[in-house]
Design a protein around this motif. Structure first.
Motif, PDB file in Angstrom:
ATOM      1  N   THR A   1       0.848  -1.195   0.000  1.00 18.04           N
ATOM      2  CA  THR A   1       0.000   0.000   0.000  1.00 18.04           C
ATOM      3  C   THR A   1       0.880   1.240   0.000  1.00 18.04           C
ATOM      4  O   THR A   1       2.051   1.186   0.360  1.00 18.04           O
ATOM      5  N   VAL A   2       0.310   2.355  -0.409  1.00 21.02           N
ATOM      6  CA  VAL A   2       1.053   3.607  -0.379  1.00 21.02           C
ATOM      7  C   VAL A   2       1.273   4.024   1.074  1.00 21.02           C
ATOM      8  O   VAL A   2       2.276   4.633   1.412  1.00 21.02           O
TER       9      VAL A   2
ATOM     10  N   HIS B   1      -1.765   4.958   3.397  1.00 17.72           N
ATOM     11  CA  HIS B   1      -2.724   5.977   3.799  1.00 17.72           C
ATOM     12  C   HIS B   1      -2.838   5.953   5.318  1.00 17.72           C
ATOM     13  O   HIS B   1      -3.094   4.903   5.908  1.00 17.72           O
TER      14      HIS B   1
ATOM     15  N   GLU C   1      -7.204   1.842   2.445  1.00 23.39           N
ATOM     16  CA  GLU C   1      -6.686   1.999   1.078  1.00 23.39           C
ATOM     17  C   GLU C   1      -7.197   0.858   0.200  1.00 23.39           C
ATOM     18  O   GLU C   1      -7.217  -0.296   0.620  1.00 23.39           O
TER      19      GLU C   1
ATOM     20  N   VAL D   1      -6.977  -1.795  -2.747  1.00 22.74           N
ATOM     21  CA  VAL D   1      -5.976  -2.496  -3.557  1.00 22.74           C
ATOM     22  C   VAL D   1      -6.680  -3.608  -4.332  1.00 22.74           C
ATOM     23  O   VAL D   1      -7.862  -3.873  -4.109  1.00 22.74           O
TER      24      VAL D   1
ATOM     25  N   VAL E   1      -3.038   4.768  -8.514  1.00 20.78           N
ATOM     26  CA  VAL E   1      -1.694   5.140  -8.075  1.00 20.78           C
ATOM     27  C   VAL E   1      -0.772   3.965  -8.386  1.00 20.78           C
ATOM     28  O   VAL E   1      -0.908   2.887  -7.812  1.00 20.78           O
ATOM     29  N   GLY E   2       0.138   4.152  -9.316  1.00 23.23           N
ATOM     30  CA  GLY E   2       1.037   3.073  -9.729  1.00 23.23           C
ATOM     31  C   GLY E   2       0.788   2.706 -11.180  1.00 23.23           C
ATOM     32  O   GLY E   2      -0.329   2.341 -11.547  1.00 23.23           O
TER      33      GLY E   2
ATOM     34  N   ASP F   1       2.173   8.100 -11.320  1.00 28.35           N
ATOM     35  CA  ASP F   1       3.348   7.310 -10.935  1.00 28.35           C
ATOM     36  C   ASP F   1       4.537   8.253 -10.859  1.00 28.35           C
ATOM     37  O   ASP F   1       4.492   9.350 -11.423  1.00 28.35           O
TER      38      ASP F   1
ATOM     39  N   LEU G   1      -1.650   9.899  -0.233  1.00 28.81           N
ATOM     40  CA  LEU G   1      -3.107   9.815  -0.361  1.00 28.81           C
ATOM     41  C   LEU G   1      -3.760  10.782   0.616  1.00 28.81           C
ATOM     42  O   LEU G   1      -3.271  10.988   1.726  1.00 28.81           O
TER      43      LEU G   1
ATOM     44  N   ALA H   1      -4.964  12.123  -4.285  1.00 33.14           N
ATOM     45  CA  ALA H   1      -3.542  11.984  -3.983  1.00 33.14           C
ATOM     46  C   ALA H   1      -2.858  13.331  -4.152  1.00 33.14           C
ATOM     47  O   ALA H   1      -3.123  14.046  -5.132  1.00 33.14           O
TER      48      ALA H   1
ATOM     49  N   SER I   1      -4.744   1.800  -5.211  1.00 34.59           N
ATOM     50  CA  SER I   1      -3.283   1.707  -5.151  1.00 34.59           C
ATOM     51  C   SER I   1      -2.823   0.429  -5.835  1.00 34.59           C
ATOM     52  O   SER I   1      -3.345  -0.657  -5.557  1.00 34.59           O
TER      53      SER I   1
ATOM     54  N   VAL J   1       0.817  -0.488  -6.246  1.00 35.08           N
ATOM     55  CA  VAL J   1       2.226  -0.090  -6.106  1.00 35.08           C
ATOM     56  C   VAL J   1       3.122  -1.270  -5.722  1.00 35.08           C
ATOM     57  O   VAL J   1       4.095  -1.108  -4.992  1.00 35.08           O
TER      58      VAL J   1
END
Ligand SMILES: Cc1cc2nc3c(=O)[nH]c(=O)nc-3n(C[C@H](O)[C@H](O)[C@H](O)COP(=O)(O)OP(=O)(O)OC[C@H]3O[C@@H](n4cnc5c(N)ncnc54)[C@H](O)[C@@H]3O)c2cc1C
Length: 385
Positions: A110-111, A113, A118, A120, A143-144, A167, A204, A213, A228, A230
């Motif tokens: 995950t980023v 958050h 979050e 995924v 995101v990614g 990204d 995020l 984001a 996400s 990532v």
């Protein structure tokens, strides 16, 4: 030592392949598969593609059932491993083994958050809830920009959503190089996707469920839904303290062994390349091929062949079917040996000293087996980084 009881930990393609290979190879002792999932093994590959788009039903994702003489225990999480007493610990009790296959794969990274929540995409429940919530979302921020992120973006466009991908690098460039990466990004833009390359970290924002984001200069990209994509993290926590070498995954030798009676395969396994550096190879084909090699090594030790990955990968997005053999990377300049990149089909080859070390086929009907033959196996291994 004679193996009578083999335990496989994991509930997906590497676990299934290992169990089936043990039987094919003539192992007639007991096989117990411990899976923490609620449902029998299924394929994850369509979760970002046809299943998310609603073109494929969940029931169609189920993989062929394991043989009747395999004891598949669903909803059973391995919580610890005692290498010396040969026990896998679960909440329901300890399961003894003579041989062990570790196939616990990976989960979504995950980023981070700070309020959790979050979104995924790694398993069937993620795909189901993503699809349900897409029904009421009109905009999506991914995101990614790796294979998974771009596949999600492609499917969301197919569903008519307003889509942005963010990204830190141009999407797919690190995996497929500047030329092919740019070609796929062009296809994404043509399909209506906005691509943002953010200098620096992506943070995020929003309540428990992110609503956007923040990127450089305090700019906030907002969307009804943020996903996400990532990367992934290997599921190794249950092995902590076991004495196995765990550093970014379960380290194994050329025969996929962590110990003479313990092998690992699939997204969880880390193996050294000929240049000495170690890495995981998270992909569907690797999970199958490595699980076969691991099961054979468990039964036959060095009499089995050492594992030689084929490095075959594929993705489908924005009307492009991409097949690749060779280690992903942005090094080198390919030659277009067939067709046209502007108007695929196209076949691209990367060479060193006159030998191909990577080939990419775009919307090309070439069969995977033939594509693999274009890259001598020893060569694709030798350029691994
Ligand atoms: C949405 C999506 C799309 C993809 N598309 C492609 C594609 O187009 N091409 C491609 O090559 N690859 C693709 N992949 C990657 C591919 O699916 C994986 O590489 C593959 O699933 C790895 O298989 P595995 O069995 O090693 O691990 P996993 O599939 O991660 O399975 C691990 C299993 O172990 C279980 N488990 C984990 N911990 C425990 C525990 N402690 N006890 C018991 N069970 C446990 C998990 O629940 C899971 O069932 C995709 C992945 C995703 C998520």
């Amino acid at each position: 030592m004679k193996l009578n009881r083999i335990v496989v930990v994991g509930g997906s393609i590497a676990a299934l392949t290992a169990a089936e290979t043990l039987r094919i190879e003539g192992f007639d002792g007991s096989i117990t598969v411990l899976s923490d999932e609620k449902v029998p093994p299924y394929t994850r590959v369509p979760l970002s593609k046809s299943a998310l788009a609603g073109r494929e039903l969940e029931d169609d994702l189920t993989l062929p059932a394991m043989s009747d003489d395999v004891d598949l225990r669903l909803h059973t999480r391995a919580e610890g491993l005692d290498v010396h007493r040969r026990l896998v610990h679960t909440k329901e009790g300890s399961v003894p083994f003579d041989g062990l296959v570790i196939a616990t794969g990976a989960r979504a990274r995950t980023v981070g958050h700070r309020r959790g929540g979050e979104r995924v995409l790694r398993d069937i429940e993620h795909s189901r809830s993503l699809r349900a919530d897409l029904a009421t979302a009109s905009s999506v921020l991914v995101v990614g920009g790796g294979f998974l992120g771009m596949e999600i973006a492609s499917t969301c466009r197919e569903l008519g959503k307003d889509v942005t991908v963010v990204d830190r690098e141009p999407p797919l460039e690190r995996l497929l190089g500047p030329l092919v990466g740019a070609r796929i990004r062009d296809a994404a833009r043509m399909a209506g996707v906005r691509i943002r390359v953010a200098a620096g970290d992506v943070e995020l924002v929003g309540g428990k469920t992110p609503s956007g984001a923040r990127i450089a200069n305090d700019e906030v990209l907002e969307a009804d839904m943020v996903v996400s994509a990532v990367g992934d993290l290997p599921n190794i926590e249950w092995l902590l303290g076991s004495g196995l070498r765990l550093n970014g995954g379960v380290h194994v030798d050329a025969w996929c062994r962590a110990r003479p009676n313990i092998v690992a395969a699939g997204d969880v396994a880390v193996q050294a390349g000929p240049d000495g550096s170690s890495r995981r190879t998270p992909s569907w084909t690797n999970a199958i091929e490595q699980a076969r090699a691991a099961a054979q090594a468990l039964l036959r030790a060095e009499n089995a062949a050492p594992y030689r990955p084929s490095h075959y990968y594929w993705t489908e997005q924005f009307g492009l079917d991409v097949k690749m053999v060779g280690p992903p990377g942005s090094d080198g300049t390919p030659t277009i040996s067939e067709g046209s990149l502007d108007c695929p089909p196209a076949l691209l080859e990367w060479h060193t000293s006159g030998t191909a070390y990577r080939v990419v086929a775009l919307n090309h009907g070439i069969r995977p087996a033939k594509l693999k033959r274009l890259v001598p196996a020893h060569h694709s291994r030798s350029v691994l980084r």
